[in-house]
Design an enzyme around this catalytic site. Structure first.
Site, PDB file in Angstrom:
ATOM      1  N   ASN A  51       0.897  -1.171   0.092  1.00  0.00           N
ATOM      2  CA  ASN A  51       0.119   0.038  -0.017  1.00  0.00           C
ATOM      3  C   ASN A  51       0.919   1.146  -0.121  1.00  0.00           C
ATOM      4  O   ASN A  51       1.804   1.544   1.023  1.00  0.00           O
ATOM      5  CB  ASN A  51      -0.731  -0.364   1.123  1.00  0.00           C
TER       6      ASN A  51
ATOM      7  N   GLN B  28      -1.834   6.674  -1.963  1.00  0.00           N
ATOM      8  CA  GLN B  28      -2.306   7.819  -0.940  1.00  0.00           C
ATOM      9  C   GLN B  28      -1.056   9.061  -1.158  1.00  0.00           C
ATOM     10  O   GLN B  28      -0.023   8.535  -1.058  1.00  0.00           O
ATOM     11  CB  GLN B  28      -2.603   7.452   0.120  1.00  0.00           C
TER      12      GLN B  28
ATOM     13  N   CYS C 177      -5.341   6.503   7.302  1.00  0.00           N
ATOM     14  CA  CYS C 177      -4.936   5.530   6.541  1.00  0.00           C
ATOM     15  C   CYS C 177      -3.695   4.966   7.521  1.00  0.00           C
ATOM     16  O   CYS C 177      -2.924   5.305   7.850  1.00  0.00           O
ATOM     17  CB  CYS C 177      -3.889   6.210   5.348  1.00  0.00           C
ATOM     18  N   GLY C 178      -4.278   3.586   7.935  1.00  0.00           N
ATOM     19  CA  GLY C 178      -3.306   2.807   8.770  1.00  0.00           C
ATOM     20  C   GLY C 178      -1.863   2.678   8.288  1.00  0.00           C
ATOM     21  O   GLY C 178      -0.842   2.739   8.989  1.00  0.00           O
ATOM     22  N   ASN C 179      -1.731   2.083   7.046  1.00  0.00           N
ATOM     23  CA  ASN C 179      -0.134   1.846   6.743  1.00  0.00           C
ATOM     24  C   ASN C 179       0.463   3.165   6.439  1.00  0.00           C
ATOM     25  O   ASN C 179       1.666   3.058   6.900  1.00  0.00           O
ATOM     26  CB  ASN C 179      -0.442   1.312   5.335  1.00  0.00           C
TER      27      ASN C 179
ATOM     28  N   ASN D 259     -12.880   7.108   8.878  1.00  0.00           N
ATOM     29  CA  ASN D 259     -12.967   7.014   7.580  1.00  0.00           C
ATOM     30  C   ASN D 259     -14.278   5.973   7.243  1.00  0.00           C
ATOM     31  O   ASN D 259     -14.197   4.910   8.044  1.00  0.00           O
ATOM     32  CB  ASN D 259     -11.990   6.949   6.376  1.00  0.00           C
TER      33      ASN D 259
ATOM     34  N   HIS E  10     -16.154   2.615   6.235  1.00  0.00           N
ATOM     35  CA  HIS E  10     -15.938   1.260   5.750  1.00  0.00           C
ATOM     36  C   HIS E  10     -17.179   0.537   5.939  1.00  0.00           C
ATOM     37  O   HIS E  10     -18.175   0.708   6.697  1.00  0.00           O
ATOM     38  CB  HIS E  10     -14.929   0.541   6.702  1.00  0.00           C
TER      39      HIS E  10
ATOM     40  N   ASN F  87     -15.000   2.904   1.585  1.00  0.00           N
ATOM     41  CA  ASN F  87     -14.126   1.956   1.416  1.00  0.00           C
ATOM     42  C   ASN F  87     -14.883   0.506   1.763  1.00  0.00           C
ATOM     43  O   ASN F  87     -15.460   0.113   2.676  1.00  0.00           O
ATOM     44  CB  ASN F  87     -12.867   1.767   2.437  1.00  0.00           C
TER      45      ASN F  87
ATOM     46  N   ARG G 159     -11.743   3.649  -1.275  1.00  0.00           N
ATOM     47  CA  ARG G 159     -12.538   4.871  -1.597  1.00  0.00           C
ATOM     48  C   ARG G 159     -11.557   5.858  -2.423  1.00  0.00           C
ATOM     49  O   ARG G 159     -10.426   6.176  -1.815  1.00  0.00           O
ATOM     50  CB  ARG G 159     -13.246   5.617  -0.604  1.00  0.00           C
TER      51      ARG G 159
ATOM     52  N   CYS H 115      -4.528  -2.353   3.074  1.00  0.00           N
ATOM     53  CA  CYS H 115      -5.508  -1.314   3.685  1.00  0.00           C
ATOM     54  C   CYS H 115      -5.541  -1.215   5.224  1.00  0.00           C
ATOM     55  O   CYS H 115      -6.136  -2.271   5.571  1.00  0.00           O
ATOM     56  CB  CYS H 115      -6.831  -0.946   3.039  1.00  0.00           C
ATOM     57  N   GLY H 116      -4.676  -0.481   5.770  1.00  0.00           N
ATOM     58  CA  GLY H 116      -4.797  -0.498   7.206  1.00  0.00           C
ATOM     59  C   GLY H 116      -6.107  -0.175   7.817  1.00  0.00           C
ATOM     60  O   GLY H 116      -6.483  -1.113   8.938  1.00  0.00           O
TER      61      GLY H 116
ATOM     62  N   GLY I 199      -8.899  -0.448   6.575  1.00  0.00           N
ATOM     63  CA  GLY I 199     -10.024  -1.507   6.027  1.00  0.00           C
ATOM     64  C   GLY I 199      -9.693  -2.737   6.891  1.00  0.00           C
ATOM     65  O   GLY I 199     -10.540  -3.421   7.290  1.00  0.00           O
TER      66      GLY I 199
END
Length: 293
Positions: free
Chosen positions: A31, A64, A92-94, A173, A175, A206, A225, A233-234, A236
């Protein structure tokens, strides 16, 4: 990349500094992110500029676009996130782990706080090159996701063919997670766009597709998204952990395997979601000032 202007050797270093912006290409399990540092001086980055840089054919390419801004009031850094279409994202986790690793290495620290528009995220260094991020509270109310109307977030009235009945939550965000018997049979690229933009999601969403392998392990593919299918996707994965436990499909801890690799997840009893995984830098480079406008 440099503009076609002649400069004398003595002025070359000054010229390069004055017309270029350093960037770093990073990723968490594939990612990937273009990271710019705006802590020392503001960068006038427009949504269209971010989208152009994120373009995989005509720009650098990323899932991103990340800008590091000064941290204040207890935060070590502010992380601004844009999707490849230029729209702003709240989490955004990652990328959180990637940015935390940069700031922690600069400071010689093992714990930093990354601020986003969705809140503060503490991140700590673990052995083996891993980073654990506290992604905050999972928000479960229909207004929190948000949804367009009052609906039970554990069972949304949403389907595409045999893929139906997702659970929804917000990790900063929106989900929705569909639980499917065979992930390989789900046409993610075909149904993802329509699900992302379904009227039930006023801010889009997402979309996750999860296959439960055991109470401690699941497979996951995310249609992000504004980005489409990504290798990981962290946020997610956080949402999938929360929604799977709410459905009684897993415990509060699980390994989530995505196309890019594994994240290790825990939904604590206090409602916070912990995400553990690696970070990597692919390469570094410079952009002309004009590229961000």
């Amino acid at each position: 990349m440099a503009w076609p202007v002649r400069v004398s050797p003595g002025w070359r270093a000054l010229y390069i500094r004055s017309v270029t912006i350093p960037f770093r290409k990073m990723h968490g399990l594939g990612n990937d992110f273009v990271v710019l540092d705006a802590r020392a001086r503001p960068l006038p980055i427009t949504p269209s500029g971010a989208a152009a840089i994120a373009d995989r054919h005509f720009g650098i390419g990323c899932d991103q676009f990340i800008v590091m801004e000064p941290g204040t009031d207890g935060a070590d850094v502010f992380m601004r996130i844009r999707n490849p279409d230029g729209s702003e994202a709240g989490a955004c986790g990652n990328a959180t782990r990637c940015i935390a690793s940069l700031v922690a290495d600069e400071a010689g620290a093992d714990r930093v706080v990354v601020r986003t528009i969705a809140g503060d995220l503490p991140v700590e260094r673990l052995p083996g090159g891993l980073w654990r991020a506290d992604m905050g509270l999972a928000r479960l109310g229909w207004r929190d996701v948000p949804l367009a109307r009052e609906v039970d977030t554990l069972h949304l009235p949403l389907a595409r063919g045999e893929v139906a009945d997702p659970a929804a939550c917000s990790m900063g965000n929106p989900h929705a997670t569909f639980f499917v018997p065979d992930l390989d049979r789900v046409p993610v690229a075909e149904i993802g766009p329509g699900l992302e933009t379904d009227p039930i999601f006023p801010d889009r969403a997402n979309i996750g597709f999860a296959q439960i392998l055991s109470p401690e392990h699941m497979r996951l593919v995310i249609w992000e998204r504004g980005a489409g299918i990504t290798l990981a996707c962290g946020s997610g994965a956080c949402a999938a952990m929360v929604n799977a436990h709410r459905r009684g499909l897993t415990g509060r801890r699980a390994t989530i395997t995505m196309p890019g690799g594994d994240l290790f997840m825990e939904w604590r009893a206090d409602g916070h979601v912990l995400m553990t995984g690696p970070v990597a830098t692919a390469f570094t480079g410079t952009l002309p000032d004009s590229a961000v406008a």
